[in-house]
Design a protein around this motif. Structure first.
Motif, PDB file in Angstrom:
ATOM      1  N   LYS A 240       0.837  -1.197   0.000  1.00 26.92           N
ATOM      2  CA  LYS A 240       0.000   0.000   0.000  1.00 26.92           C
ATOM      3  C   LYS A 240       0.875   1.251   0.000  1.00 26.92           C
ATOM      4  O   LYS A 240       0.522   2.255  -0.635  1.00 26.92           O
ATOM      5  CB  LYS A 240      -0.927  -0.005   1.213  1.00 26.92           C
ATOM      6  CG  LYS A 240      -2.201   0.753   1.017  1.00 26.92           C
ATOM      7  CD  LYS A 240      -3.006   0.325  -0.205  1.00 26.92           C
ATOM      8  CE  LYS A 240      -3.265  -1.152  -0.333  1.00 26.92           C
ATOM      9  NZ  LYS A 240      -4.037  -1.480  -1.548  1.00 26.92           N
ATOM     10  N   VAL A 260      -5.049   6.560   2.808  1.00 27.38           N
ATOM     11  CA  VAL A 260      -5.263   5.109   2.778  1.00 27.38           C
ATOM     12  C   VAL A 260      -6.364   4.757   3.768  1.00 27.38           C
ATOM     13  O   VAL A 260      -6.330   5.180   4.921  1.00 27.38           O
ATOM     14  CB  VAL A 260      -3.976   4.341   3.119  1.00 27.38           C
ATOM     15  CG1 VAL A 260      -4.252   2.845   3.238  1.00 27.38           C
ATOM     16  CG2 VAL A 260      -2.905   4.593   2.061  1.00 27.38           C
ATOM     17  N   SER A 270     -10.761   1.941  -4.983  1.00 27.43           N
ATOM     18  CA  SER A 270     -10.240   3.247  -4.569  1.00 27.43           C
ATOM     19  C   SER A 270     -11.286   4.298  -4.885  1.00 27.43           C
ATOM     20  O   SER A 270     -12.276   4.027  -5.581  1.00 27.43           O
ATOM     21  CB  SER A 270      -8.900   3.596  -5.241  1.00 27.43           C
ATOM     22  OG  SER A 270      -7.827   2.960  -4.555  1.00 27.43           O
TER      23      SER A 270
END
Length: 418
Positions: A240, A260, A270
């Motif tokens: 990530k 995130v 996303s």
């Protein structure tokens, strides 16, 4: 420079390929997870795509030969020179003597394949060894379907200098989602990119609870079926962190505007928040064939590329804040990305070595990111005012790998009481 990367609003390339309406594709990393799924998409859409060359490291010779034969490619590339003779024999057996495809062998084989005549190059190689093939594809003027995030991360300025408008289409599910969601507004209207993370197999655990994690635990990802390095990176959330750097480079959004969020179901890949308060999310069941197919077909979508949601069934979608204490890798990646220069290459190379050490039992799970952080700190702030070169990247990587191995071995000796 922004429009030179993954701008969904810019579509300079025709939808027709080099084969009478079909797109000719070169698949790098064809025997890996992304490569095999890309080939599945191609085989189910023979009127739209044709694979003309495949490339792999050489660990799965029989599969590589079978792919070449089933696809009818004209070129096969293999990096491992020791795999060349078994591959030649397999190709002769399948194609017949004198009818085999051309064979490229050695460390530069994938780079040579990336420059072959075609419409698009899918870079599905894992690791920073994908940098030279990425640069070769861009320099040759091919559309780059980018699954090899490491090449952009370690060679960001090099890639950005070569890429022409609309030449790169991202394949990572998160960046494909951002790519699609950004169609909802102009670049100036984007307030924030929100990258989702499944949280991996250890979501909710404290740092103390992560200390005793075993390799088999880390390899048991709850959602995605990936290779061992990427799977461990997902468990540490290093993956990530790499995606945050990639999003910054692809879309030219500052790090403080890239967030995130943990989403265990992996249904929303996303999101993009716009200045008017609207947030657009791209959602689909967790199946990499959808973003791969979008990359292969862009700007057109490939019908039935992957299953869609059954909206007649109830489901629950959850979101949680990222625990930076248990998973410090994302914060470290932001720092590394802000440093720029060779720092991302050091971060990535050190991590690859530490993952290998963890899988070999020479480093504890929490030691992966701790060791990477030490290597990054020792590397220091990259020198400014000099233009990054491939040699700079390779030199920094070599140093980082050697230093990471030294620290991992020291950790092993200390644990053994030596």
């Amino acid at each position: 420079m922004t429009d030179a990367l993954a701008d969904p609003h810019y579509r300079p390339y025709s939808s027709a390929g080099a084969g009478g309406g079909r797109r000719d594709i070169v698949v790098l990393g064809s025997t890996g997870s992304v490569g095999t799924q890309a080939i599945d998409v191609v085989l189910r859409n023979p009127d739209r795509f044709r694979v003309v060359a495949v490339s792999a490291a050489g660990g799965r010779v029989e599969l590589l030969a079978e792919q070449a034969h089933r696809l009818g490619v004209h070129t096969v590339a293999v990096a491992d020179e020791a795999a060349a003779e078994p591959l030649r024999q397999a190709l002769t057996r399948l194609f017949g003597a004198g009818k085999e495809p051309a064979l490229l062998v050695g460390p530069q084989a994938a780079t040579e394949a990336a420059a072959l005549e075609c419409h698009s190059v899918l870079n599905g190689i894992t690791g920073s060894i994908g940098l030279r093939p990425t640069l070769a594809a861009l320099e040759a003027g091919r559309v780059l379907i980018l699954a090899n995030k490491e090449s952009l991360i370690v060679g960001g300025p090099l890639v950005k200098a070569l890429a022409k408008p609309g030449q790169i289409v991202p394949v990572d599910s998160e960046h494909s989602a951002l790519f699609q969601a950004m169609l909802g507004g102009s670049r100036a209207e984007v307030r924030k990119l929100i990258v989702t993370a499944s949280g991996g197999p250890f979501r909710g655990r404290t740092r103390a609870e992560l200390a005793g994690v075993r390799p088999e635990d880390a390899l048991a990802h709850p959602t995605w079926d990936m290779g061992p390095v990427i799977t461990v990176n997902s468990a540490t959330l290093v993956n990530k962190g790499l995606e945050v750097i990639e999003a910054h480079l692809l879309y030219d959004i500052p790090f403080d505007r890239i967030e995130v969020v943990v989403h265990p179901q992996s249904y929303i890949h996303s999101m993009v928040e716009f200045t008017d308060g609207s947030t657009l999310a791209q959602a689909s069941p967790p199946d990499m064939r959808m973003p791969i197919a979008l990359g292969l077909g862009w700007p057109d979508r490939v019908p039935d590329a992957a299953p869609a949601f059954d909206w007649s069934k109830a489901s629950t979608w959850e979101f949680f804040p990222l625990d930076d204490d248990a998973f410090p890798s994302v914060a470290l990646a932001r720092h590394v990305g802000s440093l720029g220069g060779t720092a991302p290459a050091v971060f990535n190379a050190a991590n690859e070595e530490c993952v290998d050490a963890f899988l070999a039992g020479r480093l504890p799970f929490t030691g992966i990111v701790d060791t990477v952080a030490k290597v990054v700190q020792e590397h220091g702030v990259p020198s400014s005012g000099t233009r990054l070169t491939v040699e700079d990247v390779l030199e920094a990587e070599a140093w980082a790998r050697a230093r990471a191995r030294e620290l991992a071995n020291a950790s092993t000796s200390e644990a053994a009481g030596v």
